[in-house]
Design an enzyme around this catalytic site. Sequence first.
Site, PDB file in Angstrom:
ATOM      1  N   GLU A  47      34.874  43.905  25.708  1.00  0.00           N
ATOM      2  CA  GLU A  47      34.857  42.800  26.683  1.00  0.00           C
ATOM      3  C   GLU A  47      33.440  42.692  27.244  1.00  0.00           C
ATOM      4  O   GLU A  47      32.761  43.729  27.439  1.00  0.00           O
ATOM      5  CB  GLU A  47      35.833  43.144  27.824  1.00  0.00           C
ATOM      6  CG  GLU A  47      35.733  42.260  29.052  1.00  0.00           C
ATOM      7  CD  GLU A  47      36.487  42.837  30.271  1.00  0.00           C
ATOM      8  OE1 GLU A  47      36.587  44.076  30.395  1.00  0.00           O
ATOM      9  OE2 GLU A  47      36.978  42.018  31.066  1.00  0.00           O
ATOM     10  N   ASN A 111      36.031  34.595  31.367  1.00  0.00           N
ATOM     11  CA  ASN A 111      35.839  35.874  30.680  1.00  0.00           C
ATOM     12  C   ASN A 111      36.464  35.672  29.311  1.00  0.00           C
ATOM     13  O   ASN A 111      37.688  35.610  29.197  1.00  0.00           O
ATOM     14  CB  ASN A 111      36.536  36.992  31.474  1.00  0.00           C
ATOM     15  CG  ASN A 111      36.233  38.368  30.902  1.00  0.00           C
ATOM     16  OD1 ASN A 111      35.889  38.482  29.726  1.00  0.00           O
ATOM     17  ND2 ASN A 111      36.393  39.399  31.720  1.00  0.00           N
ATOM     18  N   LYS A 128      40.403  35.046  29.295  1.00  0.00           N
ATOM     19  CA  LYS A 128      41.198  36.055  30.006  1.00  0.00           C
ATOM     20  C   LYS A 128      42.096  35.422  31.072  1.00  0.00           C
ATOM     21  O   LYS A 128      41.636  34.681  31.947  1.00  0.00           O
ATOM     22  CB  LYS A 128      40.253  37.067  30.650  1.00  0.00           C
ATOM     23  CG  LYS A 128      40.922  38.280  31.291  1.00  0.00           C
ATOM     24  CD  LYS A 128      39.838  39.249  31.754  1.00  0.00           C
ATOM     25  CE  LYS A 128      40.411  40.520  32.333  1.00  0.00           C
ATOM     26  NZ  LYS A 128      39.312  41.472  32.707  1.00  0.00           N
ATOM     27  N   GLU A 147      36.124  39.875  39.536  1.00  0.00           N
ATOM     28  CA  GLU A 147      36.458  38.939  38.445  1.00  0.00           C
ATOM     29  C   GLU A 147      37.158  37.685  38.967  1.00  0.00           C
ATOM     30  O   GLU A 147      36.926  36.593  38.460  1.00  0.00           O
ATOM     31  CB  GLU A 147      37.333  39.630  37.394  1.00  0.00           C
ATOM     32  CG  GLU A 147      36.575  40.685  36.590  1.00  0.00           C
ATOM     33  CD  GLU A 147      37.340  41.104  35.367  1.00  0.00           C
ATOM     34  OE1 GLU A 147      37.711  42.290  35.284  1.00  0.00           O
ATOM     35  OE2 GLU A 147      37.575  40.264  34.493  1.00  0.00           O
ATOM     36  N   CYS A 173      41.130  43.309  28.346  1.00  0.00           N
ATOM     37  CA  CYS A 173      41.134  44.305  29.409  1.00  0.00           C
ATOM     38  C   CYS A 173      42.406  44.350  30.244  1.00  0.00           C
ATOM     39  O   CYS A 173      43.442  44.799  29.763  1.00  0.00           O
ATOM     40  CB  CYS A 173      39.896  44.116  30.282  1.00  0.00           C
ATOM     41  SG  CYS A 173      39.500  45.648  31.146  1.00  0.00           S
ATOM     42  N   ASN A 198      36.495  46.958  30.018  1.00  0.00           N
ATOM     43  CA  ASN A 198      35.544  47.678  30.880  1.00  0.00           C
ATOM     44  C   ASN A 198      36.403  48.240  32.002  1.00  0.00           C
ATOM     45  O   ASN A 198      36.809  47.469  32.894  1.00  0.00           O
ATOM     46  CB  ASN A 198      34.501  46.734  31.498  1.00  0.00           C
ATOM     47  CG  ASN A 198      33.458  46.231  30.522  1.00  0.00           C
ATOM     48  OD1 ASN A 198      32.274  46.520  30.671  1.00  0.00           O
ATOM     49  ND2 ASN A 198      33.863  45.461  29.538  1.00  0.00           N
TER      50      ASN A 198
END
Length: 318
Positions: A47, A111, A128, A147, A173, A198
């Site tokens: 990612e 993302n 994402k 995020e 993720c 991550n």
Amino acid sequence: MSRTIVVGAAQLGPIGRHEPRAAVVERMLALLREASSRGCELVVFPELALTTFFPRWYFMEQAEIDVFFEREMPGPDTQALFDEARALRIGFHLGYAELTQDAAGQRRRFNTAIMVDASGRLVGKYRKVHLPGHREPQPAFPFQHLEKRYFEVGDLGLPTFDAFGGRVGMCICNDRRWPETFRVMGLQGVELVALGYNTPVHYPPAPELDRLQDFHNHLSMQAGAYQNGTWVVGVAKAGCEEGCDLIGGSCIIAPSGEIIARCATLGDELISAECDLDRCQALQATLFNFALHREPQHYGLIVERKGVGPRLESGDPA
Ligand code: ING
């Protein structure tokens, strides 16, 4: 004729805040060449693989945030990756921060992950859906996880794509911790899910979970693999990155849920394995034959509710 793909998981060690994309791409090219020497047909990168994990910091100015985003893919720094992969006839999965404009000219930030096949064709894109962390900075935390502030929730759903001789999907993720993610792809007959992550060792809202991060990482991905009879390739950005320890544990998981290859370091490391897509059938045609065994008439809450609500009254008048 078995539908076997040789898959590589290209884990990346820490990326410094000011490490140029070109330097990161050089590290990725080294992993790609190692993958080629092992006969890999698909290589999965982490990612947000081109930069440090920038949501760990609170930036006031949008211009400071946007330096971590890609405005085009491939762009000047990533063209070399696309070129080398095509020359080596290796497909790849790449996670990155996407800055794009919608039809109304509005800037959008996601993302994102893409899958490219051995001929260099873009197979698919995913944005994402499950954004962890918080929207406002938490001064008490040793580092941030913004995020929800820097990205929008993905607007492409959870699609699957026909490539590499089978049906492939992607998630990113935190998505792996939500069973709905794998199930939506499982209901499309996915046979291999590529995901990057991550994941900090320390989780400020619940530090008692820190010691279980590696366990929860594999638990989530192994469950997703087994309960949907799919291969899962999970790839970390690992190591101590700008003072923040990120877990490793990149691995290749069979449809049975078994980890058949895993990284042993927290740095740049390639693992590879032969993934026979026909092994998915041992689960998808039997134990997890959804058409035969699922009872969606009882699953309504999963879609109707976002959060926890009142309990359901039993149907039994006793
Ligand atoms: N990272 C983490 C993840 O879901 C996190 C966020 C860390 C959640 C630790 C729970 C515990 O793996 C990303 N980028 O989603």
